[in-house]
Structures are given as structure tokens and as C-alpha cells.
Design a protein around this motif. Structure first.
Motif, mmCIF file in Angstrom:
data_model
loop_
_atom_site.group_PDB
_atom_site.id
_atom_site.type_symbol
_atom_site.label_atom_id
_atom_site.label_comp_id
_atom_site.label_asym_id
_atom_site.label_seq_id
_atom_site.Cartn_x
_atom_site.Cartn_y
_atom_site.Cartn_z
ATOM 1 N N ARG A 60 0.806 -1.329 0.034
ATOM 2 C CA ARG A 60 0.049 0.084 0.067
ATOM 3 C C ARG A 60 0.832 1.305 -0.083
ATOM 4 O O ARG A 60 0.450 2.169 -0.142
ATOM 5 N N CYS A 61 1.987 1.078 0.191
ATOM 6 C CA CYS A 61 3.035 2.469 0.446
ATOM 7 C C CYS A 61 3.689 2.785 -0.933
ATOM 8 O O CYS A 61 3.920 2.204 -1.596
ATOM 9 N N GLU A 62 4.084 3.937 -0.996
ATOM 10 C CA GLU A 62 4.702 4.600 -2.050
ATOM 11 C C GLU A 62 6.291 4.751 -1.591
ATOM 12 O O GLU A 62 6.487 5.067 -0.644
ATOM 13 N N ALA A 63 7.148 4.086 -2.697
ATOM 14 C CA ALA A 63 8.531 4.293 -2.312
ATOM 15 C C ALA A 63 8.813 5.761 -2.051
ATOM 16 O O ALA A 63 8.554 6.768 -2.824
ATOM 17 N N ARG A 64 9.824 5.972 -1.033
ATOM 18 C CA ARG A 64 10.508 7.203 -0.871
ATOM 19 C C ARG A 64 12.084 6.823 -0.998
ATOM 20 O O ARG A 64 12.516 5.923 -0.790
ATOM 21 N N PRO A 65 12.845 8.300 -1.139
ATOM 22 C CA PRO A 65 14.274 7.861 -1.111
ATOM 23 C C PRO A 65 14.836 7.884 0.071
ATOM 24 O O PRO A 65 14.239 8.014 1.268
ATOM 25 N N ALA A 66 16.138 7.358 0.194
ATOM 26 C CA ALA A 66 16.692 7.328 1.427
ATOM 27 C C ALA A 66 16.993 8.417 2.213
ATOM 28 O O ALA A 66 17.335 9.612 1.460
ATOM 29 N N LEU A 67 16.829 8.476 3.375
ATOM 30 C CA LEU A 67 17.434 9.659 4.294
ATOM 31 C C LEU A 67 18.939 10.195 4.325
ATOM 32 O O LEU A 67 19.662 9.041 4.290
ATOM 33 N N PRO A 68 19.388 11.398 4.115
ATOM 34 C CA PRO A 68 20.688 11.615 4.622
ATOM 35 C C PRO A 68 21.014 11.107 5.830
ATOM 36 O O PRO A 68 20.406 11.184 6.720
ATOM 37 N N THR A 69 22.301 10.679 5.809
ATOM 38 C CA THR A 69 22.855 9.951 7.077
ATOM 39 C C THR A 69 24.242 10.274 7.194
ATOM 40 O O THR A 69 25.093 10.110 6.157
ATOM 41 N N ASN A 70 24.598 10.300 8.463
ATOM 42 C CA ASN A 70 26.038 10.680 8.805
ATOM 43 C C ASN A 70 26.668 9.175 8.718
ATOM 44 O O ASN A 70 26.148 8.216 9.203
ATOM 45 N N PRO A 71 27.723 9.025 8.132
ATOM 46 C CA PRO A 71 28.330 7.694 7.965
ATOM 47 C C PRO A 71 28.810 6.978 9.271
ATOM 48 O O PRO A 71 28.827 5.780 9.236
ATOM 49 N N ASP A 72 28.834 7.842 10.307
ATOM 50 C CA ASP A 72 29.077 7.148 11.622
ATOM 51 C C ASP A 72 27.701 6.821 12.237
ATOM 52 O O ASP A 72 27.797 6.774 13.481
#
Length: 285
Positions: free
Chosen positions: A154-166
Motif C-alpha cells: 500500500r506504500c509509495e517508495a521514498r528516497p533514502a534519508l541523508p545519514t552521517n556515515p558514523d
């Protein structure tokens, strides 16, 4: 270090393949159960739906998601989808006792639980004791909890969230040999570091490899062998949800012809004994 999409491990292991020749190649193939396959493109799409699924249940970034999930197609979808959403997945050993699951859920304060239907009886007796659990998804039939695949569809795809590598990416729990299991934090950048060193330099894994790991995803050994190492180059992994008995392992080798096989000494000894006993043959052609 500033946050970015590329700091999120899901970008490197999943979404990066959308712009390569591996996009429509099988990332995972089930050798038992429904015997489904999942391409890198499908994994990117399905894992992208996870952010919307979490939002619908009010699960926020940095909360924990317990995964009592067999080695099946849904595992990489939930794992990478969680990383995309900033949720911290916890890959839980599927062979533990109910009281140990109780301890892990209490210690982790997991807000959501994903569980394969056949494993539900192991945790069902304790679920009412965990008020912090706000959603329970079952992979398979269940009249008491949310149907994971139906809700995800039922969900629509969303992009990945920005994340700190650590930033914390996922947890694994220790075996508990010196007491109760203990949660071990792993960061986003560690996944690529191990793929760049052991996967590339030791295994020398390539895009055309087919990988089978007898060790399951919930082991650090299995998670690298069956997921991050092959995904780092666009290779294919064969999954087994059940126990890797000698006859089943030999059948996988003969059927799927893996070019990379990851086992442990006890399994190698069992395979040799099984073959010497005349119970099976290994086609090496």
C-alpha cells in the motif's frame, strides 16, 4: 562530517545499482519455500516503501526494529528499507528460546517487530509484556497482527534519508555465552569497509559470482557473506530459510552452482561424512 545520501549504506549497496547493468539482475534467489527471486531494481523499490510503512505506524528515525526473520526475500527488504528510513534494524537469532527474545526486546526497546510466520509462536506469549512495541508485522498468514507484505504494497517508495556515515545502522546481539545477549552497534560506514577489505581483497568477489552462505543473516559472518559482500559488486545470493543439513546444502550446490560457498568447519565435516556414507553425490562439473 555533514550528512548526505551517500553516507547512508543503502545508497551504496542498493540504490547505486539502479544506474548499472546489475539493475535487473537477481540479487537474491530463494532455494526453498516459495522459491522467489528479487532483482536489485525490485529491492530498491520495495526497500523504498519501508519509509512510508514506518511513517504510517508512527515509527521515527533512530528507533529500533527487531527482525525475527528467516533467510527469505523479505529480510533484505526490511533491513535496507530500515536503513533508508533511518530506523535501526536488529537482526535477531531465529533459534533462541522465548525468554531470551523477551530479554532482547526489553533491552533494545524495539518499537516494531517483524517476524516470519513460522517463528511467531516463539514470541507470541511475551508480546503483551512489551508496551513499547507499537507495531507487529508478520511475514505470512496471521489473524492477530499486521500482514507485512499487504501493508508494504500500500506504500509509495521514498528516497533514502541523508545519514552521517558514523550513525548507527543496525544492531546484532551477542550469543550470550557469558550471560544474557548484548546488543552490538554497527555504523553505516562499517558495511562498506568490510566489503572493500574482506569481500574485495580476500574473497575477490565479482559481479558474476553466485554466493551461498550456510551461516544465516543474523550472524555477522552470514550478513557479510550473503548480503553486503555480494551486493557490493552486484552478485547473486542463494537463500535457504531452513536448516543447512548436508543433503540440502548439497542440493543447493548441485542446483545453483555457487561459485562462492561460505560454511563452517562442522558443516564441512558433515558434508564429507555424508558423501563418504554414500548418501549423496556432489556434481563438480
Amino acid at each position: 562530517m555533514s550528512e548526505s545520501i551517500t553516507g547512508n549504506a543503502a545508497h551504496y549497496f542498493v540504490d547505486r545499482h539502479l544506474d548499472s547493468t546489475t539493475a535487473d539482475k537477481a540479487a537474491f534467489i530463494e532455494s526453498d519455500g516459495l522459491k522467489r527471486s528479487l532483482s536489485y531494481r525490485q529491492l530498491a523499490e520495495e526497500s523504498g516503501r519501508m519509509a512510508a510503512l514506518y511513517a504510517a505506524q508512527g515509527i521515527r528515525s533512530e528507533e529500533r526494529a527487531a527482525m525475527l526473520v528467516l533467510d527469505q526475500i523479505e529480510f533484505p527488504i526490511i533491513f535496507w528499507g530500515s536503513l533508508k528510513a533511518g530506523i535501526v534494524p536488529i537482526a535477531v537469532n531465529t533459534l533462541l528460546a522465548t525468554d531470551v527474545y523477551d530479554t532482547i526486546l526489553r533491552d533494545s526497546h524495539a518499537s516494531v517487530l517483524f517476524v516470519s510466520q513460522t517463528l511467531l509462536p516463539a514470541v507470541q506469549p511475551i508480546l503483551e509484556n512489551h508496551a513499547h512495541l507499537r507495531a507487529i508485522f508478520v511475514i505470512g498468514d496471521s489473524s492477530e497482527h499486521l500482514d507485512f507484505n499487504a501493508e508494504l504494497a500500500r506504500c509509495e517508495a521514498r528516497p533514502a534519508l541523508p545519514t552521517n556515515p558514523d550513525a548507527s545502522a543496525f544492531w546484532l546481539y551477542s550469543s550470550g555465552s557469558t550471560g544474557q545477549p548484548k546488543g552490538v552497534r554497527h555504523i553505516h560506514s562499517s558495511l562498506k569497509f568490510t566489503a572493500d577489505t574482506y569481500g574485495e581483497q580476500v574473497l575477490q568477489i565479482k559481479e558474476d559470482d553466485v554466493v551461498y552462505s550456510a551461516a544465516k543473516f543474523f550472524f555477522a559472518y552470514g550478513l557479510g557473506n550473503a548480503m553486503t559482500f555480494p551486493m557490493s559488486v552486484g552478485a547473486t545470493t542463494v537463500l535457504l530459510s531452513g536448516r543447512p543439513t548436508p543433503d540440502i546444502v548439497l542440493d543447493i550446490i548441485n542446483t545453483h552452482n555457487p561459485s562462492v560457498f561460505c560454511g563452517v568447519p562442522t558443516l564441512y565435516a558433515a558434508l564429507i561424512a555424508h558423501l563418504n556414507g554414500g548418501h549423496a553425490t556432489l556434481d563438480t562439473q
